[in-house]
Design a protein around this motif. Structure first.
Motif, mmCIF file in Angstrom:
data_model
loop_
_atom_site.group_PDB
_atom_site.id
_atom_site.type_symbol
_atom_site.label_atom_id
_atom_site.label_comp_id
_atom_site.label_asym_id
_atom_site.label_seq_id
_atom_site.Cartn_x
_atom_site.Cartn_y
_atom_site.Cartn_z
ATOM 1 N N ALA A 42 3.626 9.581 -1.960
ATOM 2 C CA ALA A 42 2.972 9.147 -0.729
ATOM 3 C C ALA A 42 3.611 9.802 0.491
ATOM 4 C CB ALA A 42 3.056 7.621 -0.617
ATOM 5 N N ARG A 50 -3.484 9.175 1.126
ATOM 6 C CA ARG A 50 -4.536 10.199 1.198
ATOM 7 C C ARG A 50 -5.768 9.682 1.921
ATOM 8 N NH1 ARG A 50 -4.182 12.790 -4.944
ATOM 9 N NH2 ARG A 50 -2.318 14.079 -4.574
ATOM 10 N N ASP A 51 -6.077 8.406 1.704
ATOM 11 C CA ASP A 51 -7.212 7.811 2.414
ATOM 12 C C ASP A 51 -6.952 7.793 3.913
ATOM 13 O OD1 ASP A 51 -9.759 6.262 2.328
ATOM 14 O OD2 ASP A 51 -8.486 4.691 3.174
ATOM 15 N N ASN A 77 0.856 -1.196 0.000
ATOM 16 C CA ASN A 77 0.000 0.000 0.000
ATOM 17 C C ASN A 77 0.888 1.241 0.000
ATOM 18 O OD1 ASN A 77 -2.885 -1.230 0.646
ATOM 19 N ND2 ASN A 77 -1.443 -2.188 2.045
ATOM 20 N N ASP A 106 -7.348 11.360 5.229
ATOM 21 C CA ASP A 106 -8.744 11.795 5.337
ATOM 22 C C ASP A 106 -9.447 11.132 6.520
ATOM 23 O OD1 ASP A 106 -8.318 13.326 3.107
ATOM 24 O OD2 ASP A 106 -9.136 11.845 1.705
ATOM 25 N N GLY A 159 1.054 3.679 -2.492
ATOM 26 C CA GLY A 159 0.662 4.740 -3.414
ATOM 27 C C GLY A 159 0.143 5.973 -2.713
ATOM 28 N N VAL A 160 -0.049 7.026 -3.503
ATOM 29 C CA VAL A 160 -0.533 8.295 -2.958
ATOM 30 C C VAL A 160 -1.976 8.164 -2.480
ATOM 31 C CG1 VAL A 160 -0.957 10.721 -3.486
ATOM 32 C CG2 VAL A 160 1.033 9.571 -4.455
ATOM 33 N N GLU A 161 -2.783 7.400 -3.219
ATOM 34 C CA GLU A 161 -4.194 7.286 -2.891
ATOM 35 C C GLU A 161 -4.389 6.625 -1.530
ATOM 36 O OE1 GLU A 161 -6.612 8.673 -4.464
ATOM 37 O OE2 GLU A 161 -5.242 9.441 -5.997
ATOM 38 N N GLU A 162 -3.588 5.589 -1.226
ATOM 39 C CA GLU A 162 -3.721 4.920 0.066
ATOM 40 C C GLU A 162 -3.391 5.865 1.215
ATOM 41 O OE1 GLU A 162 -2.242 3.688 -2.519
ATOM 42 O OE2 GLU A 162 -2.994 1.668 -2.931
#
Length: 610
Positions: free
Chosen positions: A135, A105-106, A98, A109, A100-103
């Motif tokens: 990330a 960012r999740d 895990n 948040d 990546g940037v999206e993980e």
């Protein structure tokens, strides 16, 4: 599956059970007792030394309402839920899968929401060095200003891969390798609790083979138990670890140091027939050489380090082998170990190594320096040869000194010296990324440029010493909301900055912290910047200043006393009206001058006629 591995069953559940890391556990317990816990921790160290276990124990302790002397009770519902891994407020993430940037960012948040059951929401990110640059940037802001009830625990085996901006926002704890003696005591305790019979030599071998990792030691112990039907014997431990008997290692060293090539090759063949791991054999041989060298200096240290595995054969070899022989053997072992990693014919390298080791002869040096007996005829022949070579060198030196004098007296002309042809230097890479510069110039404004100039000193202070040395002759020359163009006074510093990705990351991270955004940064050489501006203006239909007028600003000239015959520099793209505005002001005398006055003020603009 009803059976669980030993390292899972006997995973520490209290700080007192985390062996070999007393300084770290005591520091964490004191922080919990006094309520001085941090919002972010970084646990670093070799594998199997207790990093993840310490993180889970800390997550229980910080949320336990029955804390005693900094230790969790392990009996309340919160402690049990964390131990079972069922508490939603303690999240364990594997950064290897895990990353990546999206993980991230999740995570960022979700961290804003309060914990559901526990007092603190704890994020344990294992192998955090696997995160991508993006990330890390996404995690940076959260680490700097985390929510009140959130704690981050980052664990890694490679801290050098983590950006300094992340490390500086955490409390770092370095887990060290666990001593073999400590591992041995822990294994004896576990086997005593399980009622398993064992041999002392077997546990000592496993403790040494673990290389400082408790998890590795318990995994080897588990395997040895399965092989021996709940009995740990020395032979079983040798088979499981792939190690060679200590007696066989000493025999091999005696043979190679004694020049017994045939016997040493037979020993190697016996090791091959037993199916031993040859890489392990070379590593064990190196370790034995290390013990021999240290034993000659400090016997007590080796006996403690080797858990008492020092027999009469070892002592006898330590008296006959020389330090120089040990140095040569270790160097040869290191070379062959690198070769074994990339070959499928390991037996060939081991046999060649054996022949090489048996022909390592340090005896002539010992005879010449230590022996009182007269040297043999071969030694005298060697001395005669050396003396003859010295005489030849002396004669040649005399001839070289005399030759320039003869030439000078005959012709009275200095001898010509052929100069070597100069080495052609490769042209420096001065290419500029126009595809990144033009989009910034399309929306460049004076206000954005002034903003970056104001924060530039603070930005420089946030960099490291080496990064500051590169950027000390740089200055922003144009800026928009999405990017900033930075010029360099010296070309070699521009080239260095352009190829330094860590420097760009540090600048963007610092700008994000200072101005609340991370614009794209593009570097240009100072001597090319005027031409780039002029080309951009001409391509977009903007008028260029004529030779009869000059606009003096901080971006075009540094002083009103500049040379009047020098051609003027075009104004900044952010200082020029758009084509639509130019059509509205086309009746004015000079659009460039008026726009400069609007942006900079009439007290700064100085219009001169040549």
């Amino acid at each position: 599956m009803s059976y669980q591995a030993l390292y899972r069953v006997w995973r520490p559940q209290r700080f007192d059970e985390l062996v070999g890391q007393e300084i770290i556990t005591q520091t964490l317990k004191n922080a919990l007792i006094t309520g001085q816990t941090s919002h972010a921790y970084l646990f670093t160290g070799p594998r199997g030394t207790g990093k993840t276990s310490a993180a889970k124990i800390f997550s229980k302790a910080v949320n336990c309402h029955y804390l005693k002397d900094g230790e969790p009770c392990n009996e309340c519902e919160t402690c049990k839920a964390i131990t079972e891994g069922s508490l939603n407020d303690v999240i364990e993430i594997d950064a290897a899968s895990n990353n990546g940037v999206e993980e991230i960012r999740d995570i960022r948040d979700k961290a804003k929401y309060a914990p559901t059951v526990a007092d603190y929401k704890v994020y344990i990110i294992d192998e955090v060095h696997m995160l991508s640059t993006g990330a890390f940037n996404a995690l940076l802001k959260t680490l700097e200003e985390p929510p009140a009830n959130v704690i981050f625990i980052l664990a890694t085996t490679e801290p050098h891969k983590i950006p300094a901006t992340i490390i500086s926002r955490t409390q770092r704890f370095d887990f060290k390798r666990i001593k073999p003696k400590t591992i041995l005591e822990r294994m004896e305790y576990i086997l005593g609790q399980k009622g398993v019979e064992y041999e002392d030599k077997a546990l000592k071998l496993i403790a040494k083979s673990a290389e400082g990792g408790m998890r590795d030691a318990l995994s080897i112990l588990d395997q040895a138990m399965s092989y021996g039907d709940n009995q740990i014997t020395y032979d079983n431990a040798l088979l499981v670890t792939g190690s060679v008997k200590n007696d066989l290692l000493l025999t091999y060293l005696e043979q190679v140091t004694g020049g017994q090539t045939k016997d040493a090759l037979k020993t190697i063949q016996a090791i091959l027939d037993e199916g031993k791991d040859l890489k392990r054999f070379v590593e064990d041989l190196t370790s034995t050489c290390q013990d021999l060298l240290l034993y000659r200096q400090d016997t007590e240290m080796v006996e403690e380090m080797e858990l008492g595995i020092v027999d009469e054969k070892f002592k006898q070899l330590s008296e006959t082998i020389t330090d120089q022989q040990i140095y040569d053997i270790v160097e040869a072992l290191n070379d062959v170990l690198n070769s074994l990693r990339f070959t499928t014919h390991q037996d060939v390298y081991l046999e060649v190594l054996t022949v090489k080791l048996t022909h390592l002869d340090a005896q002539p040096v010992e005879v010449a320096s230590n022996s009182a007996t007269p040297a043999g005829p071969e030694y005298h022949d060697l001395l005669d040869t050396i003396q003859s070579l010295k005489d030849q060198v002396r004669e040649l030196s005399k001839e070289v000194k005399q030759q320039p004098k003869v030439v000078a007296s005959a012709d009275n002309v200095a001898p010509e010296v052929t100069k070597p042809s100069p080495i052609e230097k490769k042209p420096a890479d001065t290419r500029v990324e126009l595809t990144k510069i033009y989009p910034i110039l399309d929306s460049a404004t004076r206000d954005e440029l002034n903003q970056f100039k104001q924060v530039w000193p603070d930005l420089m202070e946030s960099l490291s010493v080496t990064q500051r040395a590169v950027m000390h002759v740089s200055t922003p020359v144009a800026a928009s909301d999405d990017g900033v163009i930075v010029s360099f006074e010296y070309l070699f510093l521009y080239q260095k900055a352009k190829s330094d990705t860590d420097l760009k990351d540090a600048l963007e991270n610092s700008l994000d912290r200072i101005v609340g955004k991370a614009p794209q940064i593009v570097f240009v050489p100072e001597n090319q910047w005027p031409e780039i501006r002029s080309d951009y203006l001409s391509k977009n239909g903007h008028p260029k200043p004529t030779s009869t007028e000059k606009v003096t600003t901080d971006s075009t000239t540094k002083s009103n006393s500049a040379d009047q015959s020098e051609p003027p520099l075009p104004p900044e793209p952010g200082d020029i009206d758009t084509p639509a505005q130019e059509m509205q002001n086309e009746n004015q005398a000079n659009l460039v001058v008026k726009k400069a006055e609007e942006l900079f003020g009439s007290d700064i603009v100085d219009v001169k006629d040549d």
